[in-house]
Design a protein around this motif. Structure first.
Motif, mmCIF file in Angstrom:
data_model
loop_
_atom_site.group_PDB
_atom_site.id
_atom_site.type_symbol
_atom_site.label_atom_id
_atom_site.label_comp_id
_atom_site.label_asym_id
_atom_site.label_seq_id
_atom_site.Cartn_x
_atom_site.Cartn_y
_atom_site.Cartn_z
ATOM 1 N N PHE A 1 0.809 -1.219 0.000
ATOM 2 C CA PHE A 1 0.000 0.000 0.000
ATOM 3 C C PHE A 1 0.841 1.267 0.000
ATOM 4 C CE2 PHE A 1 -4.665 -0.810 1.279
ATOM 5 C CZ PHE A 1 -4.751 -1.864 0.384
ATOM 6 N N HIS A 2 2.025 1.232 0.619
ATOM 7 C CA HIS A 2 2.914 2.397 0.538
ATOM 8 C C HIS A 2 4.159 2.076 -0.274
ATOM 9 C CE1 HIS A 2 5.164 0.385 3.796
ATOM 10 N NE2 HIS A 2 6.180 1.193 3.517
ATOM 11 N N ALA A 3 4.486 0.802 -0.374
ATOM 12 C CA ALA A 3 5.632 0.306 -1.139
ATOM 13 C C ALA A 3 5.501 -1.205 -1.187
ATOM 14 C CB ALA A 3 6.946 0.721 -0.477
ATOM 15 N N GLY A 4 6.391 -1.830 -1.959
ATOM 16 C CA GLY A 4 6.351 -3.282 -2.062
ATOM 17 C C GLY A 4 5.364 -3.750 -3.121
ATOM 18 N N ASP A 5 5.622 -4.923 -3.646
ATOM 19 C CA ASP A 5 4.709 -5.600 -4.559
ATOM 20 C C ASP A 5 4.857 -7.095 -4.278
ATOM 21 O OD1 ASP A 5 6.934 -6.680 -6.068
ATOM 22 O OD2 ASP A 5 7.021 -4.814 -7.209
ATOM 23 N N PRO A 6 4.024 -7.958 -4.873
ATOM 24 C CA PRO A 6 4.098 -9.386 -4.507
ATOM 25 C C PRO A 6 5.483 -9.996 -4.629
ATOM 26 C CG PRO A 6 2.073 -8.963 -5.701
ATOM 27 C CD PRO A 6 2.863 -7.682 -5.745
ATOM 28 N N SER A 7 6.210 -9.665 -5.680
ATOM 29 C CA SER A 7 7.547 -10.249 -5.855
ATOM 30 C C SER A 7 8.522 -9.733 -4.802
ATOM 31 C CB SER A 7 8.072 -9.950 -7.262
ATOM 32 O OG SER A 7 7.278 -10.585 -8.236
ATOM 33 N N VAL A 8 8.466 -8.428 -4.523
ATOM 34 C CA VAL A 8 9.337 -7.841 -3.500
ATOM 35 C C VAL A 8 8.987 -8.406 -2.132
ATOM 36 C CG1 VAL A 8 9.919 -5.701 -2.297
ATOM 37 C CG2 VAL A 8 9.815 -5.738 -4.788
ATOM 38 N N MET A 9 7.688 -8.530 -1.842
ATOM 39 C CA MET A 9 7.250 -9.040 -0.551
ATOM 40 C C MET A 9 7.752 -10.460 -0.321
ATOM 41 S SD MET A 9 3.456 -7.401 -0.939
ATOM 42 C CE MET A 9 2.590 -8.259 0.382
ATOM 43 N N ARG A 10 7.596 -11.329 -1.321
ATOM 44 C CA ARG A 10 8.049 -12.711 -1.153
ATOM 45 C C ARG A 10 9.569 -12.784 -1.038
ATOM 46 N NH1 ARG A 10 6.108 -18.204 -4.292
ATOM 47 N NH2 ARG A 10 7.637 -19.584 -3.313
ATOM 48 N N ALA A 11 10.273 -12.050 -1.877
ATOM 49 C CA ALA A 11 11.736 -12.076 -1.831
ATOM 50 C C ALA A 11 12.260 -11.557 -0.496
ATOM 51 C CB ALA A 11 12.301 -11.248 -2.982
ATOM 52 N N THR A 12 11.640 -10.523 0.050
ATOM 53 C CA THR A 12 12.081 -9.960 1.328
ATOM 54 C C THR A 12 11.829 -10.940 2.461
ATOM 55 O OG1 THR A 12 11.548 -7.751 0.492
ATOM 56 C CG2 THR A 12 11.925 -7.973 2.853
#
Length: 251
Positions: A37-48
């Protein structure tokens, strides 16, 4: 003596990069991961989440107002019911991706304008607490002491966990100085490290006017988007080690 060291993480978005999560994960014990909602996307979220799992770092949901354009740093006068659903949506999305990455969500930390609003905004604080209690009873919530969200969390059976900020200036009342004000963000790693040791071992921090504010933090945040964040986190971690303070996740 022990304390958690947390960092805001996963705040890149698509081809836009923010922070050095790989370096920070080697220094912190908890990572508050942006939920889209302020940053991140599904790929970034999973990788993080996967990066945190590899380093043994606890993962939390960094929920926010829906505000990609302003990085979640502008108050949004959203209806309480919509905010309940927005928090559930963000938490659920990150939880699924974290489980797919081999870990799980152990806490929640609201981000930016939402974090600051629910220090005083009773209605939005209640909405956040209701949402989290519905999806994860008893969940720890990172927050400031004497805040509306701390009271709402307790009322709904959640666990408020009091947080201090390594790289932010404090007002004499114990709230954070607005980022719009000069001197609100600190940058000297050595000075910040000494400040954190004082917070943890003495329970005080110097406010922007020179007065002392009492603190009792279970967790200390180093913002991943602050310029020089890795150097700051490294200095803080080293200073805590030298002071005999164990760095360990609270959740």
């Amino acid at each position: 003596m022990r304390v958690d060291l947390n960092a805001d993480s996963g705040e890149s978005f698509s081809s836009w990069a923010m922070g050095d999560d790989a370096a920070m994960m080697a220094l912190v014990s908890s990572a508050s991961v942006a939920c889209g909602f302020h940053a991140g996307d599904p790929s970034v979220m999973r990788a993080t989440a996967a990066l945190a799992a590899r380093h043994g770092v606890t993962v939390g949901a960094h929920v926010a107002y829906r505000d990609l354009a302003n990085f979640g740093r502008v108050f949004v006068d959203v209806a309480p019911g919509d905010l309940v659903n927005a928090v559930i949506y963000q938490f659920g999305a990150l939880d699924a991706l974290a489980r797919a990455a081999g870990t799980h969500l152990a806490y929640c930390k609201p981000h930016g304008a939402l974090y600051n609003a629910i220090v005083h905004h009773e209605v939005h604080a209640e909405a956040v607490a209701v949402a989290l209690a519905e999806v994860r009873p008893g969940l720890p919530v990172l927050c400031l002491p004497n805040s509306a969200i701390a009271r709402a969390a307790e009322a709904h059976g959640l666990r408020p966990v009091f947080e201090a900020f390594a790289d932010r200036a404090y007002t004499p009342t114990g709230t954070l100085v607005s980022r719009r004000e000069p001197g609100s963000v600190l940058h000297d790693p050595a000075a910040i490290a000494g400040r954190v040791v004082q917070m943890v071992t003495q329970g005080t921090v110097e406010a922007i006017d020179g007065s002392l504010v009492s603190l009792a933090p279970e967790s200390v945040c180093v913002h991943g988007d602050t310029p020089g964040a890795v150097a700051i986190a490294r200095a803080v971690r080293s200073a805590l080690d030298d002071a005999g303070v164990q760095v360990a996740a609270f959740a």
